[in-house]
Design a protein around this motif. Structure first.
Motif, mmCIF file in Angstrom:
data_model
loop_
_atom_site.group_PDB
_atom_site.id
_atom_site.type_symbol
_atom_site.label_atom_id
_atom_site.label_comp_id
_atom_site.label_asym_id
_atom_site.label_seq_id
_atom_site.Cartn_x
_atom_site.Cartn_y
_atom_site.Cartn_z
ATOM 1 N N TRP A 1 22.250 18.681 8.783
ATOM 2 C CA TRP A 1 22.090 19.594 9.916
ATOM 3 C C TRP A 1 23.457 20.133 10.359
ATOM 4 C CZ3 TRP A 1 24.073 18.405 14.852
ATOM 5 C CH2 TRP A 1 23.820 19.386 15.826
ATOM 6 N N GLY A 2 24.460 19.259 10.361
ATOM 7 C CA GLY A 2 25.800 19.667 10.755
ATOM 8 C C GLY A 2 26.352 20.767 9.847
ATOM 9 N N GLN A 3 25.997 20.677 8.559
ATOM 10 C CA GLN A 3 26.486 21.667 7.605
ATOM 11 C C GLN A 3 25.737 22.994 7.704
ATOM 12 O OE1 GLN A 3 29.102 21.452 5.335
ATOM 13 N NE2 GLN A 3 29.554 19.650 6.584
ATOM 14 N N THR A 4 24.419 22.900 7.940
ATOM 15 C CA THR A 4 23.594 24.102 7.821
ATOM 16 C C THR A 4 22.979 24.553 9.143
ATOM 17 O OG1 THR A 4 21.586 22.824 7.424
ATOM 18 C CG2 THR A 4 22.913 23.388 5.500
ATOM 19 N N GLY A 5 22.892 23.633 10.118
ATOM 20 C CA GLY A 5 22.239 23.973 11.375
ATOM 21 C C GLY A 5 20.721 24.019 11.264
ATOM 22 N N SER A 6 20.195 23.638 10.104
ATOM 23 C CA SER A 6 18.750 23.722 9.923
ATOM 24 C C SER A 6 18.123 22.332 9.913
ATOM 25 C CB SER A 6 18.427 24.435 8.606
ATOM 26 O OG SER A 6 17.113 24.109 8.198
ATOM 27 N N VAL A 7 17.089 22.157 10.754
ATOM 28 C CA VAL A 7 16.410 20.862 10.763
ATOM 29 C C VAL A 7 15.556 20.679 9.507
ATOM 30 C CG1 VAL A 7 16.364 20.593 13.255
ATOM 31 C CG2 VAL A 7 14.518 21.824 12.123
ATOM 32 N N TRP A 8 15.248 21.783 8.846
ATOM 33 C CA TRP A 8 14.414 21.675 7.635
ATOM 34 C C TRP A 8 15.269 21.189 6.464
ATOM 35 C CZ3 TRP A 8 9.783 21.593 9.396
ATOM 36 C CH2 TRP A 8 9.473 22.319 10.545
ATOM 37 N N VAL A 9 16.483 21.712 6.376
ATOM 38 C CA VAL A 9 17.408 21.186 5.376
ATOM 39 C C VAL A 9 17.686 19.711 5.676
ATOM 40 C CG1 VAL A 9 19.708 21.381 4.371
ATOM 41 C CG2 VAL A 9 18.448 23.447 5.000
ATOM 42 N N ALA A 10 17.835 19.405 6.964
ATOM 43 C CA ALA A 10 18.060 18.019 7.374
ATOM 44 C C ALA A 10 16.922 17.128 6.882
ATOM 45 C CB ALA A 10 18.189 17.929 8.894
ATOM 46 N N LEU A 11 15.699 17.638 7.014
ATOM 47 C CA LEU A 11 14.531 16.848 6.598
ATOM 48 C C LEU A 11 14.575 16.585 5.098
ATOM 49 C CD1 LEU A 11 11.779 15.642 7.487
ATOM 50 C CD2 LEU A 11 10.754 17.797 6.781
ATOM 51 N N VAL A 12 14.840 17.627 4.337
ATOM 52 C CA VAL A 12 14.889 17.474 2.883
ATOM 53 C C VAL A 12 16.017 16.497 2.499
ATOM 54 C CG1 VAL A 12 15.342 18.666 0.715
ATOM 55 C CG2 VAL A 12 13.878 19.724 2.436
#
Lengths: 255, 287, 404
Positions: free
Chosen positions: B50-61
């Motif tokens: 999430w820190g890198q992308t700001g996306s919770v979906w990327v965080a989930l993956v």
């Protein structure tokens, strides 16, 4: 060269020798009964051929390939199927799923096959046909754990047949069956033999075993006592002496 | 109504963690305490992603992948060597692994021992339901949980691997004798169950807006309460038990305040259920 | 000599729950060791004074512990840079108590017997400080508690002093803040269920009741709790003007985040446990507008405070907090005591401490000590504004701010 050859199979558990240099041959398409009193080593013999126990000496060869000492699931894939003395289905699965497990085996070891649907219509048709063959067509949605014993025995066979076996080993399929169920089982075994399936049958009920078998092997205390056509075995004085005289009663007593 | 939604969201986080644990118990009959360590790893990797992308979906993956990998490693490096040992051996190993994971994560060059802020915006709307509000974070938890549980149900009931899991959990030896690749079934159970733990970690991180090296401490035993409540090894059981527990906690707190710590409620319910129904809410008694 | 302090020890034992057994055992052990040891404990070796400090630099309170230790180091550097205490350098002996009372008791013995420190500072919470205090008192060593709030700590003996603000003072100040500064009529209370939260709440509740405020909700929560939505929903239904929520920054961040999620409009009033940059880190924009009572004024024009704030940030890379400020003052007070005593003799140290009025260089604004050896200072409230702490109000009324 025979289809299945047991060559000097010996199995020990600690200091106890359960199987001691047993050899015999089975021709393709034959149904061979293995009989003998309790503790004679019949189930151990099955375990050794299936790979569930490792023989101390000797080996079992199926169609030119050594099967003893190999992991059971490898043997299962190579066509060695078996049922168990104590009926042992996947209790928590439905009757149909019990059979589907074996049908999917060709895909289980392929990487891409993992996420494939188990219930391909071809598999389901085959599972239902197998269950129909053994007479369980009515119970396919039930949980296996809820079946009565007689049906469990039939399910065991259907599950084993799902592996399209080249050798089917049946461990006391008639134990605990009522007469009508036993008759149905006998008819099923005859049908399978007509289809050319090679079978080994361990059976307490000597009369039943000798009725359906082409040949019989008699074990006692881990050794082979006699071998031959059912009539030969039935009239062999040694066999009568060591086993048949009291054994039949013991067999009857378990029923 | 607001309380019901809170309970539903809370229950979702319980369920995601407990289901994987139950799957693993079902297939190996081991008490996999380190599952909570996998959960923390998933949360931390989710936080980094999430820190890198700001996306919770990327965080989930990311969290699920990290969970799957670490769970599989724990199996391959530890449990696989202990399959024949008495059952307390893998249990002790598991507790050890959990402590090692926590201590490692709390090193200053990883998570440190402080809570790390994760004020993530799921990019979801705030939804009103019968006068109550579902916050974007809560909606994220609910959506992720529903999607993963649905996917798991399909996997279990419809796929080859699901059939192999069920067969192996039912009778490992017989599954082998039926042509199942037992090794692969166990390894994939770990991978999938641990991916769910990773997802649980990420959803909790988004919902509580933080991650923490010791965030797995309470879940490490609470998930077990849920698994036992649900009937050990079952899969539907812990789903229902997780929600039942969350509703019970919320109901009690709403009406009586924090009369006793939240986790005490879980154990209280466990004791009551075990007295009344020793096989758990949904377990079948088996000889 | 031994009889009165034994009585005091028993009193504290009764009040402090499980750690008391450990404390008592440790105290007895220390007593036994003192009886057969008997080494002269004069001033430390050569040209140094040794100050022992314990703080939780690992475990759940690690961020407070690190803040305490770093601030203590900063104070030591400051004193030494100005020539030390009468030419002698200060030297810090640091131990980690990991927030465990039994560990604090063991450390106290080590500091006394093994390290033979001249004076001690507690950079830890109440339970740990309470476990260590009797050991220092017994061994006739002076200990200064930085931020532990339990009133009984200093009652163990005249060797034990405190910088921090007592719960009874801070709770009253918050009450005044809620009713007068914020014009609150309906007040809700949600406090952490431990000595800290209970003590603050008692003082706050009494003040509000005596001064005409209405308490519409009064509940507590366990320290580890992270989900406050259900209770906050209940509080919202009572529509209070002010929510007084004693706790630590972790709890405060959860409460602030979830209150915002639920649309709870009440003004949150917190306590010194909120005083950490981590609060703003964890709650972000939801921290904006929170007001809390504390001891460190970021907007102070006092050069000592400015020095501390910038020095701390330079040294550690993070912003200073109240725990650090109090520990910094504790070390300064220790240096002041050594200076006044002209050595490490406990009797002279205590005499010296009794004479301290305004502590020179103090960053929490110590103006003297009460009869029970608690620091006296102005009351202070800070507010979160623009992602930083700022002065909201100060309180000078002696009836509010004078500790027992």
């Amino acid at each position: 060269m025979s289809f299945l050859a047991a060559e000097q199979l010996s199995v020990s558990f600690g200091r106890l020798t359960a199987l001691d240099g047993v050899s015999f041959d089975v021709e393709r398409g034959q149904l061979v009964a293995v009989i003998g009193p309790n503790g004679a080593g019949k189930t151990t013999l099955f375990n050794a051929i299936a790979g569930a126990v490792r023989p101390a000496r000797g080996r079992a060869v199926l169609d030119g390939r050594v099967v003893s000492g190999r992991p059971p699931h490898r043997n299962a894939l190579a066509g060695v199927a078996r049922t168990f003395q104590v009926a042992r289905p996947f209790h928590e699965l439905t009757v149909r799923d019990n059979v589907l497990v074996g049908l999917g085996r060709a895909r289980y070891y392929r990487l891409g096959g993992l996420l494939r649907r188990a219930r391909s219509s071809a598999d389901i048709e085959r599972a239902e046909a197998l269950l129909g063959d053994v007479g369980l067509g009515e119970s396919m949605e039930r949980l296996a754990g809820e079946l009565p014993l007689g049906h469990l025995r039939l399910l065991e066979i259907a599950r084993a047949l799902a592996l399209s076996p080249r050798l089917l080993m049946l461990d006391e399929p008639a134990a605990g069956l009522r007469d009508t169920e036993e008759a149905a089982l006998e008819a099923l075994l005859r049908r399978l033999r007509e289809q050319g399936l090679t079978m080994l049958l361990v059976e307490h009920d000597v009369e039943f075993a000798l009725r359906v078998a082409d040949r019989a092997v008699v074990l006692t205390a881990g050794r082979k006592l006699a071998e031959g056509a059912p009539e030969e075995v039935r009239t062999n004085p040694e066999v009568i002496d060591a086993y048949l005289g009291t054994g039949t009663e013991a067999g009857d007593a378990t029923r | 109504m607001q309380d019901a939604l809170t309970a539903l969201t809370l229950g979702s986080t319980y369920v995601l963690l407990a289901v994987g644990l139950s799957m693993i118990y079902g297939i190996l009959r081991i008490i996999h305490v380190a599952h909570a360590g996998v959960y923390t790893i998933g949360a931390y990797v989710g936080y980094l992603a999430w820190g890198q992308t700001g996306s919770v979906w990327v965080a989930l993956v990311g969290g699920m992948a990290a969970g799957a990998l670490s769970g599989w490693l724990i199996y391959a490096l530890m449990y696989r060597r202990l399959l024949e040992a008495p059952r307390y051996v893998p249990l002790i190993a598991s507790i050890g692994a959990f402590i090692v994971i926590q201590d490692l994560l709390s090193k200053p060059w990883l998570m440190g021992s402080d809570r790390l802020a994760m004020q993530a915006d799921p990019g979801l709307p705030s939804v009103g339901v019968l006068g109550a509000t579902v916050s974007p974070e809560a909606l994220y938890v609910l959506v992720v949980t529903a999607a993963l549980l649905l996917a798991l149900a399909v996997l279990f009931r419809r796929s080859d691997i699901g059939l192999q899991w069920r067969a192996t959990a039912s009778d490992r030896e017989l599954a082998g004798a039926s042509g199942v690749s037992v090794e692969r079934a166990i390894a994939s159970t770990f991978a999938v169950g641990s991916a769910l733990a990773g997802a649980a970690g990420v959803t909790v991180a988004v919902y509580t807006e933080s991650v923490f090296a010791f965030m797995g401490e309470v879940p490490s035993y609470k998930a077990f309460v849920i698994v036992v409540l649900g009937g050990l090894g079952a899969v539907l059981g812990p789903v229902v038990a997780g929600f039942v527990l969350a509703f019970a906690e919320t109901l009690l707190i709403a009406n009586a305040g924090f009369v006793l710590p939240r986790d005490a409620i879980a154990f209280l319910i466990l004791v009551i259920v075990l007295i009344v129904r020793p096989q758990g809410l949904f377990g079948r008694a088996r000889a | 000599m031994s009889t009165p302090s034994a009585v005091r020890l028993q009193r504290s034992r009764r009040s402090s729950r499980p750690p008391a057994i450990v404390t008592a055992a440790a105290a007895l052990l220390a007593l036994g060791l003192a009886a057969c040891g008997g080494e002269d404990s004069g001033a430390g070796g050569g040209g140094t004074y040794k100050i022992g400090i314990f703080a939780p630099t690992t475990g759940f309170a690690a961020s407070d512990g690190k803040s305490a230790v770093n601030s203590a180091k900063l104070a030591v550097e400051k004193v030494n840079a100005a020539g030390g205490v009468q030419g002698k350098e200060l030297k810090l002996v640091v131990y980690d108590d990991a927030s465990k009372p039994d560990q604090a008791a063991t450390i106290a013995q080590k500091l006394v017997r093994q390290d033979n420190v001249d004076i001690a500072v507690s950079g830890s919470y109440s339970a740990q400080t309470r476990a260590a205090a009797p050991i220092f008192a017994r061994s006739n060593k002076v200990m200064i508690a930085a931020y532990a709030v339990d009133p009984e700590i200093t009652q163990v003996g005249e060797q034990i002093w405190r910088i921090g603000e007592l719960a009874s003072v801070q709770g009253k100040v918050a009450g005044k803040l809620a009713l007068d500064n914020l014009k609150g009529k309906k007040v809700a209370i949600l406090y952490v269920d431990n000595d800290f939260g209970t003590g603050l709440t008692k003082a706050f509740r009494d003040y509000v009741k005596q001064n005409g405020g209405q308490i519409v909700s009064d509940s507590k929560y366990p320290l580890e709790e992270k989900d406050f939505r259900t209770v906050l929903g209940g509080i919202k239904a009572k529509s209070p003007d002010v929510l007084y929520a004693p706790g630590y920054y972790n709890n405060a961040a959860d409460i602030a985040n979830q209150a915002a999620e639920l649309g709870l409009k009440a003004q949150i009033v917190g306590v010194e446990g909120y005083d950490s940059p981590k609060l703003i880190d964890l709650a972000g924009k939801n921290a904006e507008g929170i007001i809390f009572t504390t001891e460190l004024d970021r907007d102070s024009s006092n050069p000592a405070v400015k020095d501390f704030l910038s020095g701390y940030e330079k040294k550690t890379g993070v912003k200073a907090d109240a725990v650090g400020a109090e520990t910094y003052d504790a070390v300064l007070l220790a240096a002041e005591a050594l200076k006044r005593a002209g050595g490490a003799d406990a009797k002279k140290l205590v005499e010296g401490l009794k004479e301290v009025k305004a502590l020179e260089g103090s960053v929490t604004g110590i103006t003297g000590f009460s009869p029970q050896r608690n620091g006296i200072r102005e009351g202070l409230a800070q507010v979160v504004k623009g992602g930083d702490f700022h002065r909201y109000a100060t309180f000078r009324d002696p009836s509010l701010i004078t500790p027992p």
